[in-house]
Design a protein around this motif. Structure first.
Motif, PDB file in Angstrom:
ATOM      1  N   ALA A  30      25.618 -39.373 -75.789  1.00 25.30           N
ATOM      2  CA  ALA A  30      26.024 -38.288 -76.578  1.00 25.30           C
ATOM      3  C   ALA A  30      26.133 -36.860 -76.032  1.00 25.30           C
ATOM      4  CB  ALA A  30      25.701 -38.539 -78.087  1.00 25.30           C
ATOM      5  N   GLU A  31      26.715 -36.058 -76.761  1.00 24.30           N
ATOM      6  CA  GLU A  31      26.710 -34.686 -76.253  1.00 24.30           C
ATOM      7  C   GLU A  31      24.823 -33.973 -76.307  1.00 24.30           C
ATOM      8  OE1 GLU A  31      29.594 -31.135 -77.012  1.00 24.30           O
ATOM      9  OE2 GLU A  31      27.626 -30.882 -78.687  1.00 24.30           O
ATOM     10  N   HIS A  32      24.682 -33.462 -75.218  1.00 24.89           N
ATOM     11  CA  HIS A  32      23.581 -32.801 -74.962  1.00 24.89           C
ATOM     12  C   HIS A  32      23.738 -31.800 -73.876  1.00 24.89           C
ATOM     13  CE1 HIS A  32      24.338 -35.668 -71.674  1.00 24.89           C
ATOM     14  NE2 HIS A  32      23.411 -35.117 -71.098  1.00 24.89           N
ATOM     15  N   LEU A  49      32.731 -36.822 -67.606  1.00 24.61           N
ATOM     16  CA  LEU A  49      32.119 -35.858 -68.370  1.00 24.61           C
ATOM     17  C   LEU A  49      33.091 -35.165 -69.351  1.00 24.61           C
ATOM     18  CD1 LEU A  49      30.186 -34.032 -65.595  1.00 24.61           C
ATOM     19  CD2 LEU A  49      29.391 -35.904 -67.053  1.00 24.61           C
ATOM     20  N   VAL A  50      32.556 -34.945 -70.325  1.00 20.74           N
ATOM     21  CA  VAL A  50      33.550 -34.027 -71.540  1.00 20.74           C
ATOM     22  C   VAL A  50      32.740 -32.972 -71.730  1.00 20.74           C
ATOM     23  CG1 VAL A  50      34.444 -34.335 -73.837  1.00 20.74           C
ATOM     24  CG2 VAL A  50      34.197 -36.359 -72.237  1.00 20.74           C
ATOM     25  N   VAL A  51      33.496 -31.836 -71.494  1.00 20.49           N
ATOM     26  CA  VAL A  51      32.879 -30.438 -71.607  1.00 20.49           C
ATOM     27  C   VAL A  51      34.033 -29.624 -72.383  1.00 20.49           C
ATOM     28  CG1 VAL A  51      32.168 -28.376 -70.432  1.00 20.49           C
ATOM     29  CG2 VAL A  51      31.696 -30.452 -69.589  1.00 20.49           C
ATOM     30  N   GLY A  52      33.555 -29.038 -73.515  1.00 18.70           N
ATOM     31  CA  GLY A  52      34.563 -28.306 -74.264  1.00 18.70           C
ATOM     32  C   GLY A  52      35.833 -29.121 -74.749  1.00 18.70           C
ATOM     33  N   GLY A  53      35.525 -30.569 -75.058  1.00 16.52           N
ATOM     34  CA  GLY A  53      36.670 -31.534 -75.455  1.00 16.52           C
ATOM     35  C   GLY A  53      37.361 -31.657 -74.229  1.00 16.52           C
ATOM     36  N   VAL A  54      37.390 -31.470 -72.967  1.00 15.43           N
ATOM     37  CA  VAL A  54      38.141 -31.793 -71.726  1.00 15.43           C
ATOM     38  C   VAL A  54      37.410 -32.770 -71.013  1.00 15.43           C
ATOM     39  CG1 VAL A  54      39.046 -31.127 -70.065  1.00 15.43           C
ATOM     40  CG2 VAL A  54      39.256 -29.553 -71.679  1.00 15.43           C
ATOM     41  N   ALA A  55      37.880 -33.961 -70.921  1.00 17.55           N
ATOM     42  CA  ALA A  55      37.308 -35.069 -70.266  1.00 17.55           C
ATOM     43  C   ALA A  55      37.637 -34.878 -68.704  1.00 17.55           C
ATOM     44  CB  ALA A  55      37.823 -36.369 -70.965  1.00 17.55           C
ATOM     45  N   THR A  56      36.817 -35.096 -68.032  1.00 19.00           N
ATOM     46  CA  THR A  56      37.100 -34.991 -66.351  1.00 19.00           C
ATOM     47  C   THR A  56      36.481 -36.176 -65.855  1.00 19.00           C
ATOM     48  OG1 THR A  56      37.350 -32.724 -66.468  1.00 19.00           O
ATOM     49  CG2 THR A  56      37.048 -33.889 -64.085  1.00 19.00           C
ATOM     50  N   PHE A  64      30.392 -32.915 -58.951  1.00 14.84           N
ATOM     51  CA  PHE A  64      30.325 -32.136 -60.436  1.00 14.84           C
ATOM     52  C   PHE A  64      29.188 -31.074 -60.386  1.00 14.84           C
ATOM     53  CE2 PHE A  64      28.228 -35.781 -62.106  1.00 14.84           C
ATOM     54  CZ  PHE A  64      27.121 -35.008 -62.824  1.00 14.84           C
ATOM     55  N   ARG A  65      29.464 -30.074 -60.989  1.00 10.83           N
ATOM     56  CA  ARG A  65      28.414 -29.191 -61.222  1.00 10.83           C
ATOM     57  C   ARG A  65      28.510 -28.849 -62.965  1.00 10.83           C
ATOM     58  NH1 ARG A  65      30.966 -27.908 -56.514  1.00 10.83           N
ATOM     59  NH2 ARG A  65      29.641 -27.475 -54.667  1.00 10.83           N
ATOM     60  N   PRO A  71      27.268 -27.825 -73.264  1.00 11.79           N
ATOM     61  CA  PRO A  71      27.021 -29.114 -73.725  1.00 11.79           C
ATOM     62  C   PRO A  71      27.893 -29.819 -73.204  1.00 11.79           C
ATOM     63  CG  PRO A  71      27.142 -27.081 -75.235  1.00 11.79           C
ATOM     64  CD  PRO A  71      27.383 -26.618 -73.889  1.00 11.79           C
ATOM     65  N   HIS A  72      27.788 -31.370 -73.112  1.00  9.41           N
ATOM     66  CA  HIS A  72      28.717 -32.268 -72.694  1.00  9.41           C
ATOM     67  C   HIS A  72      28.295 -33.657 -73.056  1.00  9.41           C
ATOM     68  CE1 HIS A  72      25.015 -32.169 -69.777  1.00  9.41           C
ATOM     69  NE2 HIS A  72      25.633 -33.391 -69.286  1.00  9.41           N
ATOM     70  N   LEU A  73      29.190 -34.519 -72.896  1.00 13.96           N
ATOM     71  CA  LEU A  73      28.844 -35.965 -73.228  1.00 13.96           C
ATOM     72  C   LEU A  73      29.160 -36.631 -71.728  1.00 13.96           C
ATOM     73  CD1 LEU A  73      30.827 -34.705 -75.772  1.00 13.96           C
ATOM     74  CD2 LEU A  73      30.509 -37.148 -76.513  1.00 13.96           C
ATOM     75  N   GLU A  74      28.596 -37.668 -71.621  1.00 15.45           N
ATOM     76  CA  GLU A  74      29.138 -38.526 -70.516  1.00 15.45           C
ATOM     77  C   GLU A  74      29.093 -39.783 -70.387  1.00 15.45           C
ATOM     78  OE1 GLU A  74      24.616 -38.769 -68.201  1.00 15.45           O
ATOM     79  OE2 GLU A  74      25.207 -36.770 -68.692  1.00 15.45           O
TER      80      GLU A  74
END
Length: 93
Positions: A30-32, A49-56, A64-65, A71-74
């Motif tokens: 979850a987001e951490h 990775l989901v950063v700011g609602g954008v999944a990459t 990735f950096r 804050p991100h989900l993975e």
């Protein structure tokens, strides 16, 4: 870029700790956020990775950096993921 070149680049950029991480199929976090900058090279599988609602999604050979405090989900891909990651401590403000 091979793993030796990646490790050399991390050392040149002052990443002190370099480790190999393996995440199995079904892995999600979850987001951490982390108190360090992270830079990783995917060696097998893929990770999203989901950063700011954008999944990459990052696959083998991609980097990735994540700056400290992001804050991100993975989640691991359908075959899991392995990556080589450098961590660079960030001085407290």
């Amino acid at each position: 870029m091979n793993t030796q070149e990646f490790e050399a680049a991390l050392q040149a950029d002052q990443y002190g700790e370099i480790t190999r991480v393996e995440r199995h199929v079904g892995y999600q976090l979850a987001e951490h956020q982390h108190p360090f900058d992270a830079c990783a090279l995917i060696t097998t599988g893929e990770i999203t990775l989901v950063v700011g609602g954008v999944a990459t999604t990052y696959a083998v050979g991609e980097i990735f950096r994540l700056p400290a405090g992001t804050p991100h989900l993975e989640r691991a891909g359908p075959s899991g993921v392995s990556y080589l990651v450098g961590r660079r401590e960030v001085a407290a403000p």
